[in-house]
Enzyme design. Structure first.
Site, short mmCIF file in Angstrom:
data_model
loop_
_atom_site.label_atom_id
_atom_site.label_comp_id
_atom_site.label_asym_id
_atom_site.label_seq_id
_atom_site.Cartn_x
_atom_site.Cartn_y
_atom_site.Cartn_z
N ASP A 32 -55.53 -64.82 6.38
CA ASP A 32 -55.14 -64.05 7.57
C ASP A 32 -56.34 -63.39 8.25
O ASP A 32 -57.32 -63.04 7.58
CB ASP A 32 -54.11 -62.98 7.15
CG ASP A 32 -53.36 -62.42 8.34
OD1 ASP A 32 -53.39 -63.05 9.43
OD2 ASP A 32 -52.74 -61.35 8.20
N ARG A 36 -58.04 -61.85 14.95
CA ARG A 36 -58.76 -60.58 15.09
C ARG A 36 -60.28 -60.80 14.99
O ARG A 36 -61.05 -60.16 15.69
CB ARG A 36 -58.29 -59.59 14.01
CG ARG A 36 -57.05 -58.81 14.42
CD ARG A 36 -56.43 -58.13 13.25
NE ARG A 36 -55.74 -59.10 12.39
CZ ARG A 36 -55.34 -58.84 11.15
NH1 ARG A 36 -55.58 -57.67 10.61
NH2 ARG A 36 -54.69 -59.76 10.48
N GLU A 79 -42.47 -68.44 10.95
CA GLU A 79 -42.47 -67.41 12.00
C GLU A 79 -43.60 -67.63 13.02
O GLU A 79 -43.57 -67.05 14.10
CB GLU A 79 -42.63 -66.01 11.38
CG GLU A 79 -41.41 -65.52 10.61
CD GLU A 79 -41.16 -66.27 9.31
OE1 GLU A 79 -42.14 -66.66 8.65
OE2 GLU A 79 -39.98 -66.49 8.97
N ASN A 80 -44.59 -68.47 12.66
CA ASN A 80 -45.72 -68.67 13.58
C ASN A 80 -45.34 -69.45 14.85
O ASN A 80 -46.11 -69.47 15.82
CB ASN A 80 -46.89 -69.36 12.86
CG ASN A 80 -47.63 -68.45 11.90
OD1 ASN A 80 -48.15 -68.89 10.87
ND2 ASN A 80 -47.69 -67.16 12.20
#
Ligand code: IPE
Ligand code: IPE
Ligand code: MG
Length: 267
Positions: A32, A36, A79-80
């Site tokens: 993950d 970011r 969910e992506n």
């Protein structure tokens, strides 16, 4: 000394602290923080996903070298799909491209590749590459790499419940024969030992629908490092931390058995 040599030396220093007898056989990773990482650098999120691929290659090598037998990585969750279409399309294309360029090396390294998840919604081109990669590497037995795509832990558990309900309805099994072993045999990970260690990068402290059944007793290591900055050094740190844990599985392993009467419980 060059930077490369310094990094190599630091990794060797760290690997000296690892107990070779206690290396986890199966490590699961929630990779993950790609988006970011890129945003922080003023780059499009796709740059983070690209960098993430080279990190994965490093971690496959590092875990294999260390003596791990199975690595299960979360590449795309159920969910992506809620992400912008452009990002979803980029990721699907990336999976195809990476498989095309890397499959020969994966095979040469005797790695067996397995995709875990519902492949139905993916384009035919990707499905074809996935099936041919799995078939090419199916007899490799030095290391297993599970890549979870369109994977969700709850969906997997529902799938198992449905399979068992059907078998029970058709008379193949009796409802009271359903037990953990039978349940395990219907999981997408059937035949694979549960992960001893789960690593999640980017500091998030959640499971995000990953391997809900299989992680029941895994040790969890959260790294604050974003996945594109993760590397062998950070991986070795996770292993050292794992080796310091007292895995009790509900028991009281730290106390010798005889002390049960001798100590706290004697009147
Ligand atoms: C993980 O990185 C990769 C996938 C989920 C495909 P993210 O894309 O979730 O990156 P962040 O968490 O937004 O930084
Ligand atoms: C989990 O990361 C899924 C993958 C790494 C493929 P996410 O970024 O999708 O999870 P959340 O949104 O932080 O829970
Ligand atoms: Mg994320």
């Amino acid at each position: 000394m060059s930077l490369g040599k310094i990094i190599h030396k630091t990794n060797i220093d760290l690997s000296k602290r690892i107990d070779k007898q206690k290396v986890p056989e199966h490590v699961a990773i929630i990779m993950d923080g790609n988006g970011r990482w890129a945003t922080k650098k003023g780059l499009p999120r796709s740059f983070g996903h690209n960098k993430g691929v080279s990190v994965l290659k490093e971690i496959i090598k590092a875990s294999k070298k260390l003596g791990c037998k199975v690595l299960t990585v979360y590449a795309f969750s159920t969910e992506n799909w809620t992400r912008p279409t452009k990002e979803v399309d980029f990721l699907i294309n990336l999976f195809s491209e990476v498989l095309k360029t890397e499959i020969d090396e994966i095979h040469q390294e005797f790695i067996k590749l397995k995709f875990i998840g519902d492949l139905t919604p993916f384009p035919e081109t990707l499905k074809k590459i996935i099936y041919s990669s799995e078939s090419l590497t199916k007899n490799n037995n030095s290391f297993l790499l599970n890549v979870c795509v369109n994977y969700g832990g709850r969906q997997e558990i529902v799938k198992v419940a449905r399979e068992l309900a059907l078998k029970s309805y058709s008379g193949e099994i009796k409802p009271n024969e359903v037990n953990e072993e039978l349940f395990n045999s219907e999981l997408l990970t059937q035949g694979i030992k549960d992960p001893e260690l789960l690593i999640r990068t980017s500091g998030e402290k959640r499971i995000s629908n990953f391997l809900l059944w299989q992680l029941a007793y895994s040790e969890i290591y959260i790294s604050d490092v974003l996945w594109p900055d993760f590397n062998e050094f950070e991986f070795l740190k996770a292993i050292i931390d794992y080796q310091s844990r007292n895995r009790r599985f509900g028991g009281i392993e730290s106390l010798p058995k005889e002390s049960f009467e001798d100590s706290q419980y004697s009147s």
